[in-house]
Every structure is written in C-alpha cells, then in structure tokens.
Write a protein that holds these residues in place. Structure first.
Motif, PDB file in Angstrom:
ATOM      1  N   ARG A 116       0.837  -1.203   0.000  1.00 43.69           N
ATOM      2  CA  ARG A 116       0.000   0.000   0.000  1.00 43.69           C
ATOM      3  C   ARG A 116       0.873   1.254   0.000  1.00 43.69           C
ATOM      4  O   ARG A 116       0.589   2.237  -0.682  1.00 43.69           O
ATOM      5  N   THR A 117       1.966   1.204   0.767  1.00 43.02           N
ATOM      6  CA  THR A 117       2.832   2.374   0.860  1.00 43.02           C
ATOM      7  C   THR A 117       3.555   2.650  -0.445  1.00 43.02           C
ATOM      8  O   THR A 117       3.615   3.799  -0.900  1.00 43.02           O
ATOM      9  N   THR A 118       4.122   1.616  -1.083  1.00 45.60           N
ATOM     10  CA  THR A 118       4.857   1.848  -2.324  1.00 45.60           C
ATOM     11  C   THR A 118       3.921   2.323  -3.434  1.00 45.60           C
ATOM     12  O   THR A 118       4.307   3.151  -4.265  1.00 45.60           O
ATOM     13  N   VAL A 119       2.696   1.823  -3.450  1.00 46.34           N
ATOM     14  CA  VAL A 119       1.730   2.279  -4.457  1.00 46.34           C
ATOM     15  C   VAL A 119       1.376   3.745  -4.202  1.00 46.34           C
ATOM     16  O   VAL A 119       1.331   4.561  -5.137  1.00 46.34           O
TER      17      VAL A 119
ATOM     18  N   LYS B 113       1.375  -4.941 -13.715  1.00 45.08           N
ATOM     19  CA  LYS B 113       0.090  -4.905 -14.394  1.00 45.08           C
ATOM     20  C   LYS B 113      -0.949  -4.252 -13.469  1.00 45.08           C
ATOM     21  O   LYS B 113      -0.919  -4.434 -12.256  1.00 45.08           O
ATOM     22  N   ALA B 114      -1.873  -3.510 -14.066  1.00 44.69           N
ATOM     23  CA  ALA B 114      -2.870  -2.785 -13.274  1.00 44.69           C
ATOM     24  C   ALA B 114      -3.642  -3.678 -12.301  1.00 44.69           C
ATOM     25  O   ALA B 114      -3.895  -3.268 -11.154  1.00 44.69           O
ATOM     26  N   PRO B 115      -4.051  -4.916 -12.683  1.00 45.45           N
ATOM     27  CA  PRO B 115      -4.789  -5.749 -11.724  1.00 45.45           C
ATOM     28  C   PRO B 115      -4.036  -6.027 -10.422  1.00 45.45           C
ATOM     29  O   PRO B 115      -4.662  -6.292  -9.389  1.00 45.45           O
TER      30      PRO B 115
ATOM     31  N   PHE C 299      -5.889  -2.140  -3.133  1.00 50.16           N
ATOM     32  CA  PHE C 299      -6.928  -1.111  -3.110  1.00 50.16           C
ATOM     33  C   PHE C 299      -8.117  -1.560  -3.940  1.00 50.16           C
ATOM     34  O   PHE C 299      -7.952  -1.932  -5.104  1.00 50.16           O
ATOM     35  N   LYS C 300      -9.310  -1.483  -3.348  1.00 47.46           N
ATOM     36  CA  LYS C 300     -10.509  -1.901  -4.076  1.00 47.46           C
ATOM     37  C   LYS C 300     -10.919  -0.879  -5.125  1.00 47.46           C
ATOM     38  O   LYS C 300     -11.546  -1.230  -6.127  1.00 47.46           O
TER      39      LYS C 300
ATOM     40  N   GLU D  38      -9.939   4.426  -2.124  1.00 49.55           N
ATOM     41  CA  GLU D  38      -9.063   3.791  -1.133  1.00 49.55           C
ATOM     42  C   GLU D  38      -7.611   4.209  -1.355  1.00 49.55           C
ATOM     43  O   GLU D  38      -6.866   4.422  -0.401  1.00 49.55           O
ATOM     44  N   LEU D  39      -7.223   4.306  -2.630  1.00 47.94           N
ATOM     45  CA  LEU D  39      -5.869   4.753  -2.931  1.00 47.94           C
ATOM     46  C   LEU D  39      -5.669   6.196  -2.487  1.00 47.94           C
ATOM     47  O   LEU D  39      -4.635   6.543  -1.898  1.00 47.94           O
ATOM     48  N   ILE D  40      -6.650   7.057  -2.747  1.00 49.63           N
ATOM     49  CA  ILE D  40      -6.541   8.459  -2.338  1.00 49.63           C
ATOM     50  C   ILE D  40      -6.444   8.565  -0.821  1.00 49.63           C
ATOM     51  O   ILE D  40      -5.688   9.385  -0.291  1.00 49.63           O
ATOM     52  N   ASP D  41      -7.195   7.724  -0.096  1.00 50.50           N
ATOM     53  CA  ASP D  41      -7.093   7.700   1.368  1.00 50.50           C
ATOM     54  C   ASP D  41      -5.659   7.387   1.799  1.00 50.50           C
ATOM     55  O   ASP D  41      -5.130   8.007   2.733  1.00 50.50           O
TER      56      ASP D  41
END
Length: 227
Positions: free
Chosen positions: A23-26, A54-56, A62-63, A67-70
């Motif tokens: 989550r942190t690296t993304v 790959k995007a998947p 993150f769903k 969630e990514l913005i959070d």
C-alpha cells in the motif's frame, strides 16, 4: 535448438532494487505522478506503469481509487508529521504552527488539498498529533467540545483556502486562465468595489492566509473567553 545462455551480470554493477508492492509503495508512486498529471488524470493504469506491474496487481491492495486516495492522504500526513517542529507553547502559537505546516504540506503536491479533502486516514497515524493538540487546548482552558470545534474549524479553513489557492494556480507559478486581475477589473468595470477586490482576492496568498487564520483565532478567544 540450444537455448542462448543467460547474460552474465557485469562486474561491479548492482541490479536495480525493485521494492515489494505494498500500500505504501503504491501510494508513494501515486504521489510522484500526482505532480505530473493532477488528480483527475491520475489512473491506476498510470501508477501500475510507474511501478512496472500490471494494473490488476494494484487491486490486491486497493478496491478502488478512493481507497488509494485515502492512502495517499495518509502518506502525505506521515511526511508532514515527520517534518513538524516541536509543538510551541501557547494554544494560539500551536494552531498557527499546525495550520501553517498543513498549508505548506498541501501546497507541495499538485491538487494536494483535493487529495486531503474528505479522505479517511488509514490506521492511527494521526492520533498522536491530534491527542497532543487536544491536550494543549484542554490545558489552556478549553472544554473538549470547544477544543474539537477549534481544531476542525482551523483545519477546514486551511483546507478550503488551499483548495481555492490551487484552483487559481493548478501548477506552482502558473495562474489559471480567467484569473488575471487587470482583465477582471476591466470586465467588472460597472461594479467598482468588486473590481477593486480582485487584487485582494488573487494576490499575496501568504498574507491573506495569515490574516484569515488570525481572524479565526481572535473569534475563538472571544467566543470561549480564553486569552
């Protein structure tokens, strides 16, 4: 057919280290891209390309984009908290320092205020700072509801101020079309007070921010009877 042998590593050259996907690296990759693309054009596909996956693969962490913005907002907060100086004495000084730091942090990212706005921090990273700020207000004589209102009001002022500031200047040093003060004055020539207000609305954001924050703190002191 005999397969070709794998190329030998060159002496003295270390292969680049690819950090494990988390989550942190993304979120860190997303923040790097944010300054290039802005929030609207920030896509999971672009972030995946930045990470060479790959995007998947991102959906394991993150769903959806919110969630990514959070997580991006949380990472922004972590960095801001690391850079925050020691909490000054006095409730006014504490709130001035905290909101100045928040504005600096938001302005360091394109659309930083939009990322922060409405986001839910993941984990409890913010709890230590929030506890310290609340305790400082309680020790100064605030009741808990008053302390909460004071913190949230100054926070929302800063967030709203920077949202407007970044709306006029989407990229640092560049003014959005339609916000030229002289052009605005000509367009509003029949409304002299509104025309003259442009130089106060869209110039010297630092002074504008400071005065607005001082107005809020003066109102807090008067409302709650705390010096």
């Amino acid at each position: 057919m005999t397969p070709e042998p794998a190329p030998r590593p060159q002496p003295g050259r270390t292969p680049p280290r690819v950090p494990p996907l988390s989550r942190t690296t993304v979120a860190e990759a997303a923040l790097r891209l944010l300054n290039e693309t802005g929030l609207e054009k920030l896509t999971l596909r672009a972030i995946a390309a930045e990470l060479d996956v790959k995007a998947p693969a991102l959906y394991w962490h993150f769903k959806n984009k919110q969630e990514l913005i959070d997580e991006m907002a949380t990472e922004m907060y972590r960095r801001m908290a690391r850079d925050e100086p020691q909490q000054p004495a006095g409730w006014r000084e504490m709130l001035l320092a905290a909101n100045r730091g928040l504005r600096r942090a938001l302005l360091s990212y394109r659309d930083g205020a939009r990322v922060f706005s409405g986001s839910r921090f993941t984990g409890a990273d913010h709890a230590e700072q929030q506890e310290a700020h609340l305790r400082a207000l309680l020790e100064a004589g605030f009741e808990l509801p008053q302390a909460v209102r004071t913190l949230t009001t100054t926070f929302m002022y800063t967030l709203g101020f920077v949202t407007e500031e970044q709306g006029v200047h989407p990229v640092a040093g560049e003014r959005r079309e339609g916000y030229d003060v002289s052009e605005r004055s000509e367009r509003l020539a029949d409304y002299p007070a509104a025309a003259a207000a442009g130089s106060h609305l869209f110039e010297d954001y630092d002074a504008h921010f400071e005065e607005g924050l001082e107005l809020i703190l003066a109102g807090v002191a008067a409302r709650y009877g705390i010096s």
